[in-house]
Write a protein that holds these residues in place. Structure first.
Motif, PDB file in Angstrom:
ATOM      1  N   PHE A 218      11.531  -5.849   9.195  1.00  0.00           N
ATOM      2  CA  PHE A 218      11.791  -4.550   8.899  1.00  0.00           C
ATOM      3  C   PHE A 218      10.861  -4.244   8.766  1.00  0.00           C
ATOM      4  O   PHE A 218       9.999  -4.323   7.681  1.00  0.00           O
ATOM      5  N   ALA A 219      10.552  -3.184   9.283  1.00  0.00           N
ATOM      6  CA  ALA A 219       8.998  -2.337   9.450  1.00  0.00           C
ATOM      7  C   ALA A 219       9.097  -0.898   8.624  1.00  0.00           C
ATOM      8  O   ALA A 219       9.737  -0.182   9.408  1.00  0.00           O
ATOM      9  N   LEU A 220       9.067  -0.976   7.700  1.00  0.00           N
ATOM     10  CA  LEU A 220       8.278   0.842   6.981  1.00  0.00           C
ATOM     11  C   LEU A 220       7.583   2.188   8.186  1.00  0.00           C
ATOM     12  O   LEU A 220       6.697   1.324   8.357  1.00  0.00           O
ATOM     13  N   ASP A 221       8.259   2.651   8.337  1.00  0.00           N
ATOM     14  CA  ASP A 221       7.516   3.385   8.515  1.00  0.00           C
ATOM     15  C   ASP A 221       6.388   3.791   7.813  1.00  0.00           C
ATOM     16  O   ASP A 221       7.064   6.006   7.808  1.00  0.00           O
ATOM     17  N   LEU A 222       5.608   4.310   7.882  1.00  0.00           N
ATOM     18  CA  LEU A 222       4.505   4.438   6.894  1.00  0.00           C
ATOM     19  C   LEU A 222       3.979   5.489   7.437  1.00  0.00           C
ATOM     20  O   LEU A 222       3.916   5.390   8.956  1.00  0.00           O
ATOM     21  N   GLU A 223       3.072   6.725   7.022  1.00  0.00           N
ATOM     22  CA  GLU A 223       2.319   7.639   7.579  1.00  0.00           C
ATOM     23  C   GLU A 223       1.016   7.255   9.120  1.00  0.00           C
ATOM     24  O   GLU A 223       0.625   7.604   9.465  1.00  0.00           O
ATOM     25  N   VAL A 224       0.470   5.589   8.069  1.00  0.00           N
ATOM     26  CA  VAL A 224      -0.271   5.029   8.915  1.00  0.00           C
ATOM     27  C   VAL A 224       0.343   3.794   8.884  1.00  0.00           C
ATOM     28  O   VAL A 224       0.896   3.164   7.733  1.00  0.00           O
ATOM     29  N   ILE A 225       0.338   2.653   9.970  1.00  0.00           N
ATOM     30  CA  ILE A 225       0.253   1.386   9.635  1.00  0.00           C
ATOM     31  C   ILE A 225      -0.699   0.551   9.395  1.00  0.00           C
ATOM     32  O   ILE A 225      -1.880   0.424   9.692  1.00  0.00           O
TER      33      ILE A 225
ATOM     34  N   LEU B 287       0.495  -1.330   0.144  1.00  0.00           N
ATOM     35  CA  LEU B 287      -0.169   0.154  -0.077  1.00  0.00           C
ATOM     36  C   LEU B 287       0.860   1.133   0.123  1.00  0.00           C
ATOM     37  O   LEU B 287       1.732   1.668   1.454  1.00  0.00           O
ATOM     38  N   PRO B 288       0.759   2.044  -0.965  1.00  0.00           N
ATOM     39  CA  PRO B 288       1.987   2.674  -1.420  1.00  0.00           C
ATOM     40  C   PRO B 288       1.010   3.804  -0.144  1.00  0.00           C
ATOM     41  O   PRO B 288       0.224   4.891  -0.204  1.00  0.00           O
ATOM     42  N   MET B 289       2.220   4.956   0.245  1.00  0.00           N
ATOM     43  CA  MET B 289       1.572   6.015   1.406  1.00  0.00           C
ATOM     44  C   MET B 289       3.066   6.775   1.317  1.00  0.00           C
ATOM     45  O   MET B 289       4.611   6.232   1.408  1.00  0.00           O
ATOM     46  N   ASN B 290       3.525   8.060   2.352  1.00  0.00           N
ATOM     47  CA  ASN B 290       4.125   8.271   2.158  1.00  0.00           C
ATOM     48  C   ASN B 290       4.911   8.291   3.452  1.00  0.00           C
ATOM     49  O   ASN B 290       4.192   7.069   4.809  1.00  0.00           O
ATOM     50  N   LEU B 291       6.159   8.213   3.960  1.00  0.00           N
ATOM     51  CA  LEU B 291       7.141   7.883   4.742  1.00  0.00           C
ATOM     52  C   LEU B 291       7.103   9.637   5.973  1.00  0.00           C
ATOM     53  O   LEU B 291       6.398  10.759   5.765  1.00  0.00           O
ATOM     54  N   ARG B 292       7.602   9.325   7.163  1.00  0.00           N
ATOM     55  CA  ARG B 292       7.529  10.070   7.889  1.00  0.00           C
ATOM     56  C   ARG B 292       8.935  11.106   8.270  1.00  0.00           C
ATOM     57  O   ARG B 292      10.281  10.110   8.495  1.00  0.00           O
ATOM     58  N   TRP B 293       8.553  11.625   8.360  1.00  0.00           N
ATOM     59  CA  TRP B 293      10.238  12.817   9.439  1.00  0.00           C
ATOM     60  C   TRP B 293       9.971  12.327  10.073  1.00  0.00           C
ATOM     61  O   TRP B 293       9.695  12.550  11.772  1.00  0.00           O
TER      62      TRP B 293
END
Length: 266
Positions: free
Chosen positions: A202-209, A141-147
Motif C-alpha cells: 500500500f503506497a501512501l500518496d504523500l506530497e513527495v515520495i 516521514l510525516p507530511m501532507n497528503l494530496r487532494w
C-alpha cells in the motif's frame, strides 16, 4: 392566685415581644438576602455584556467555525480500480499500463463557514505488533497528503496540497494511497526488501515520495494519524486503520473484501 396571674401575664408579654423581634429580624434577613441575590445577578449580567462586547467577533467565529469530518467508503467513487500509465526503459523507452486501485478519504465541512486553505497532514504511523498493540514507526516521514484530481496553483505546479476552500456541508476527496499490480511494483519503484514479489504494497500518496520509502506499507495492519486543518480552523485529529493482506484481486469487489481493509477508528 393574683400573683400567679400577673407573673403569667408578664411572661406572655415577654414571649410576644421576643416573637415580634425574631419575626422582624427574619424579615430583615430575607430582604438582605434577596437584595444580595439581585446584586449578584446584576453583576453577572453586566460582566456577560462586557465579555460579549469585548469578544463578540471571537465568539461568532467560534460558533460559525469550520468543523471537519473524515469518512472512508470501500466502494466507488471513493475507492475504485483504474489504470496507471508510466514510462520505463526496457529494450527501448516503453509506455506501460498497470492495473491499480486508488483509495480516497472524504473530507467534509460540517461547520457554518467556508474553510480556506485546507490541508490533510499524515502525522504518525503505527504498526500492529505480535502482542496486538500498535507501535509507532519511528522511520515514517510525516507530511501532507494530496487532494484528488487537483493541481497546485503555485509556481512549478505539482499535486494540490492545500485545497482553496470547502464550503459548509460540502466535501472533497483526498488521495490516501494506491495499490498496484505486483507485476509492476519493481518498475514503479514500489518495492521493499523482504516482501515477496507476488504480494501487494500500500503506497501512501504523500506530497513527495520519500527516499526512505517510508510511505510503502508491507502486509500488516496499520493506524495512520491524520490532522485536518485550515487557515481559519484548528486541526482535527482522526485515525484510520489500514489492513494490507498482500493479496491482489482483479475483481474490485473481491479486492475491497479480501485485499485491503480501511476504516476510521478514532
Amino acid at each position: 392566685m393574683l400573683l400567679g396571674s400577673r407573673r403569667a401575664s408578664r411572661a406572655g408579654a415577654r414571649l410576644r415581644n421576643a416573637l415580634e423581634v425574631t419575626e422582624h429580624r427574619m424579615v430583615t434577613f430575607q430582604e438582605m438576602e434577596l437584595g444580595s441575590i439581585a446584586q449578584w445577578i446584576s453583576a453577572i449580567a453586566t460582566l456577560l455584556v462586557v465579555l460579549v462586547a469585548l469578544f463578540k467577533d471571537e465568539i461568532v467565529n467560534w460558533w460559525r467555525r469550520p468543523i471537519f469530518d473524515v469518512s472512508v467508503f470501500l466502494e466507488p467513487p471513493h475507492c475504485h480500480r483504474t489504470t496507471l500509465q508510466y514510462q520505463f526503459q526496457r529494450t527501448a523507452l516503453t509506455f506501460v499500463q498497470a492495473q491499480c486501485y486508488y483509495f480516497r478519504v472524504w473530507i467534509k465541512n460540517c461547520g457554518k463557514t467556508r474553510a480556506t486553505r485546507v490541508q490533510v497532514f499524515a502525522a504518525k504511523l503505527y504498526r500492529k505488533v505480535a502482542d496486538g498493540s500498535f507501535k509507532e514507526d519511528q522511520h515514517f516521514l510525516p507530511m501532507n497528503l494530496r487532494w484528488a484530481h487537483g493541481h497546485s496553483q503555485e509556481p512549478g505546479g505539482g499535486p494540490e496540497i492545500y485545497a482553496e476552500g470547502i464550503s459548509p456541508q460540502m466535501g472533497n476527496h483526498c488521495d490516501l494511497g494506491h495499490v498496484t499490480d505486483p507485476n509492476n511494483r519493481v518498475e514503479l519503484g514500489e518495492n521493499l526488501d523482504g516482501v515477496p514479489a507476488a504480494n501487494t504494497l500500500f503506497a501512501l500518496d504523500l506530497e513527495v515520495i520519500p527516499a526512505t520509502k517510508s510511505h510503502l506499507l508491507a502486509p500488516g495492519t496499520y493506524r495512520l494519524e491524520l490532522q485536518v486543518a485550515a487557515a481559519n480552523s484548528r486541526p482535527v485529529t482522526k485515525v484510520l486503520e489500514i489492513t494490507v493482506t498482500g493479496q491482489w484481486f482483479a475483481d474490485e469487489r473481491k479486492m475491497f473484501q479480501d485485499g485491503i481493509g480501511l476504516r476510521v477508528v478514532a
